[in-house]
Scaffold this motif. Structure first.
Motif, PDB file in Angstrom:
ATOM      1  N   ASN A 145      77.209  19.435 -43.373  1.00 27.87           N
ATOM      2  CA  ASN A 145      77.474  19.249 -45.126  1.00 27.87           C
ATOM      3  C   ASN A 145      78.287  17.706 -45.447  1.00 27.87           C
ATOM      4  OD1 ASN A 145      78.294  20.088 -47.469  1.00 27.87           O
ATOM      5  ND2 ASN A 145      79.860  22.216 -47.242  1.00 27.87           N
ATOM      6  N   SER A 146      77.933  16.865 -46.383  1.00 27.86           N
ATOM      7  CA  SER A 146      77.943  15.743 -47.183  1.00 27.86           C
ATOM      8  C   SER A 146      79.005  16.078 -48.095  1.00 27.86           C
ATOM      9  CB  SER A 146      76.599  15.177 -47.806  1.00 27.86           C
ATOM     10  OG  SER A 146      75.145  14.843 -46.299  1.00 27.86           O
ATOM     11  N   PHE A 147      79.347  17.223 -48.418  1.00 28.59           N
ATOM     12  CA  PHE A 147      80.262  17.812 -50.211  1.00 28.59           C
ATOM     13  C   PHE A 147      81.081  19.310 -49.297  1.00 28.59           C
ATOM     14  CE2 PHE A 147      76.601  15.574 -51.721  1.00 28.59           C
ATOM     15  CZ  PHE A 147      77.371  14.445 -51.857  1.00 28.59           C
ATOM     16  N   ASN A 166      74.422  27.870 -47.373  1.00 24.76           N
ATOM     17  CA  ASN A 166      75.393  27.238 -48.581  1.00 24.76           C
ATOM     18  C   ASN A 166      75.612  25.924 -48.552  1.00 24.76           C
ATOM     19  OD1 ASN A 166      76.339  29.807 -49.434  1.00 24.76           O
ATOM     20  ND2 ASN A 166      77.068  30.192 -47.630  1.00 24.76           N
ATOM     21  N   THR A 167      75.431  25.288 -47.379  1.00 27.11           N
ATOM     22  CA  THR A 167      75.151  23.954 -47.134  1.00 27.11           C
ATOM     23  C   THR A 167      74.331  23.355 -48.206  1.00 27.11           C
ATOM     24  OG1 THR A 167      75.841  24.173 -44.585  1.00 27.11           O
ATOM     25  CG2 THR A 167      74.706  22.121 -45.736  1.00 27.11           C
ATOM     26  N   TYR A 186      75.183  23.944 -51.742  1.00 26.98           N
ATOM     27  CA  TYR A 186      76.284  22.875 -52.163  1.00 26.98           C
ATOM     28  C   TYR A 186      75.462  21.288 -52.206  1.00 26.98           C
ATOM     29  CZ  TYR A 186      79.737  26.297 -52.316  1.00 26.98           C
ATOM     30  OH  TYR A 186      80.945  27.334 -53.014  1.00 26.98           O
ATOM     31  N   ASN A 187      75.254  20.750 -51.363  1.00 26.61           N
ATOM     32  CA  ASN A 187      74.976  19.348 -50.726  1.00 26.61           C
ATOM     33  C   ASN A 187      73.849  19.186 -52.149  1.00 26.61           C
ATOM     34  OD1 ASN A 187      76.138  19.221 -48.942  1.00 26.61           O
ATOM     35  ND2 ASN A 187      74.023  18.972 -47.364  1.00 26.61           N
ATOM     36  N   TYR A 188      72.894  20.610 -52.802  1.00 30.47           N
ATOM     37  CA  TYR A 188      71.941  20.500 -53.247  1.00 30.47           C
ATOM     38  C   TYR A 188      72.345  20.115 -55.286  1.00 30.47           C
ATOM     39  CZ  TYR A 188      67.680  21.282 -56.867  1.00 30.47           C
ATOM     40  OH  TYR A 188      66.998  21.163 -57.768  1.00 30.47           O
ATOM     41  N   VAL A 189      73.459  20.774 -55.594  1.00 33.47           N
ATOM     42  CA  VAL A 189      74.261  21.149 -56.710  1.00 33.47           C
ATOM     43  C   VAL A 189      74.559  19.746 -56.307  1.00 33.47           C
ATOM     44  CG1 VAL A 189      75.559  21.819 -57.993  1.00 33.47           C
ATOM     45  CG2 VAL A 189      74.083  23.302 -57.700  1.00 33.47           C
ATOM     46  N   ALA A 235      64.494  21.924 -49.123  1.00 35.54           N
ATOM     47  CA  ALA A 235      63.580  21.577 -48.087  1.00 35.54           C
ATOM     48  C   ALA A 235      64.412  22.933 -46.996  1.00 35.54           C
ATOM     49  CB  ALA A 235      62.786  20.722 -47.198  1.00 35.54           C
ATOM     50  N   GLN A 236      65.480  21.911 -47.343  1.00 35.19           N
ATOM     51  CA  GLN A 236      66.866  22.809 -45.489  1.00 35.19           C
ATOM     52  C   GLN A 236      67.336  24.106 -45.758  1.00 35.19           C
ATOM     53  OE1 GLN A 236      69.473  19.816 -45.787  1.00 35.19           O
ATOM     54  NE2 GLN A 236      68.818  18.470 -43.910  1.00 35.19           N
ATOM     55  N   GLY A 237      67.149  24.077 -47.565  1.00 39.07           N
ATOM     56  CA  GLY A 237      67.692  25.758 -48.100  1.00 39.07           C
ATOM     57  C   GLY A 237      66.212  26.454 -47.307  1.00 39.07           C
ATOM     58  N   LEU A 238      65.531  26.460 -48.171  1.00 34.52           N
ATOM     59  CA  LEU A 238      64.130  27.499 -47.337  1.00 34.52           C
ATOM     60  C   LEU A 238      64.039  27.504 -46.496  1.00 34.52           C
ATOM     61  CD1 LEU A 238      60.866  25.633 -49.258  1.00 34.52           C
ATOM     62  CD2 LEU A 238      62.225  27.648 -49.928  1.00 34.52           C
TER      63      LEU A 238
END
Length: 332
Positions: free
Chosen positions: A5-7, A253-254, A257-260, A238-241
């Protein structure tokens, strides 16, 4: 998937840019009153549907003999002059078709603003439903193209309108009608390296067809992992899918959070005065799919709110749906 998770999960509920945009104001040099302006535009464009021409298809436009001149700069003997040229008739010159194009944009904005400003979930979903409804009607507009290669509205590039139907908890029959028409292969033969896997993975996930959703999600993930110039939001999507399909709550969840976080950028007002994103529809869609599968989604921000992740039966039969006064062209 890689859950690095980058954030952290301490995203502020609202950014400075969003807060500034949503401030109460009658007039502002930057934003004026965007919601009021959009409502006025909706009224203006809906009045155009009262014209008999709003029911035309392209054949009727051509038969009318109408021409659409425009000035075109031409340099002759070193002197720049303007000569009159004429547009080739296409669907975008039709009053009805153009009206539904514009209404999609107007309704989409009103849905986002209504929730971000007033937390009105019902009205937000109503506007999103109207936008998706207009998209579905646009897709049915007849084309005078024997090769069926003119994209118009039938394209997986319009996948966000499908997401709006899902976020709005529209009836399953409507969701499937819109999804199926957007995937029509004869209208998606144009090379769309990214749009096709994004759209198909999204639609099949909403349908509950995990096999097809996974196939296209894997294709998208491979593309995004190799891409160098694509916004990082797409890799997160893509990772969320994949995480939703895998039942990976931490991964979901990672990705959210990253997308937003990537979508928000610095979170500061744009120096050009452009409006910030008010609702992150791709993130909301992913969150909604995860919640439907019993996963615990932890993000809750103004642009990815918990209220819109919930599936709540809705009845849209009371809405005044836009339609040409003299009927749609395919009804004649």
């Amino acid at each position: 998937m890689n859950n690095d998770n980058s954030f952290d999960e301490n995203l502020p509920y609202i950014t400075h840019a969003q807060e500034q945009y949503l401030m109460d104001r009658e007039e502002s040099k930057k934003y004026s009153n965007p919601f009021r302006n959009h409502l006025q535009q909706i009224e203006k464009w809906r009045k155009k549907l009262e014209s008999p021409e709003a029911s035309w298809d392209l054949a009727a436009l051509i038969a009318s003999g109408k021409q659409f001149p425009y000035p075109f700069p031409v340099r002759k003997n070193g002197i720049l002059t303007m000569e009159t040229r004429y547009k080739i008739p296409d669907n975008e010159l039709l009053i009805g078709f153009k009206t539904f194009q514009v209404l999609i944009s107007l309704y989409s904005f009103c849905g986002e603003y209504t929730f971000a400003k007033w937390k009105d979930t019902v009205r937000c979903k109503e506007y999103f439903y109207l936008a998706a409804y207009c998209e579905e009607k646009l897709c049915h507009w007849p084309q005078e193209d024997q090769y069926l290669i003119t994209m118009y509205a039938v394209s997986l590039k319009a996948i966000e309108k499908f997401m709006m139907a899902v976020i709005a908890d529209a009836e399953d029959s409507f969701v499937h009608t819109l999804g199926d028409i957007l995937m029509l292969p004869e209208h998606n033969i144009e090379k769309q390296r990214y749009a096709n896997p994004i759209g198909k993975a999204t639609i099949f996930l909403a349908y509950g067809d995990d096999k097809e959703a996974r196939r296209h999600a894997k294709q998208l993930l491979t593309l995004e992992e190799k891409a160098k110039k694509r916004p990082k939001t797409w890799l997160s999507y893509a990772q969320g899918l994949m995480a939703v399909l895998d039942g990976d709550t931490e991964g979901v969840n990672t990705a959210l959070y990253n997308y937003v976080s990537f979508l928000r950028g610095t979170g500061e007002p744009d120096k050009y005065g452009d409006a910030p994103v008010l609702l992150a529809n791709y993130a909301i869609f992913l969150a909604k799919m995860a919640v439907r599968r019993g996963m615990e989604v932890t993000i809750d921000t103004i642009d990815c709110p918990r209220e819109l992740m919930q599936t709540v039966p809705m009845d849209y039969s009371h809405l005044d749906l836009p339609r040409p006064k003299y009927g749609f062209p395919w009804e004649k």
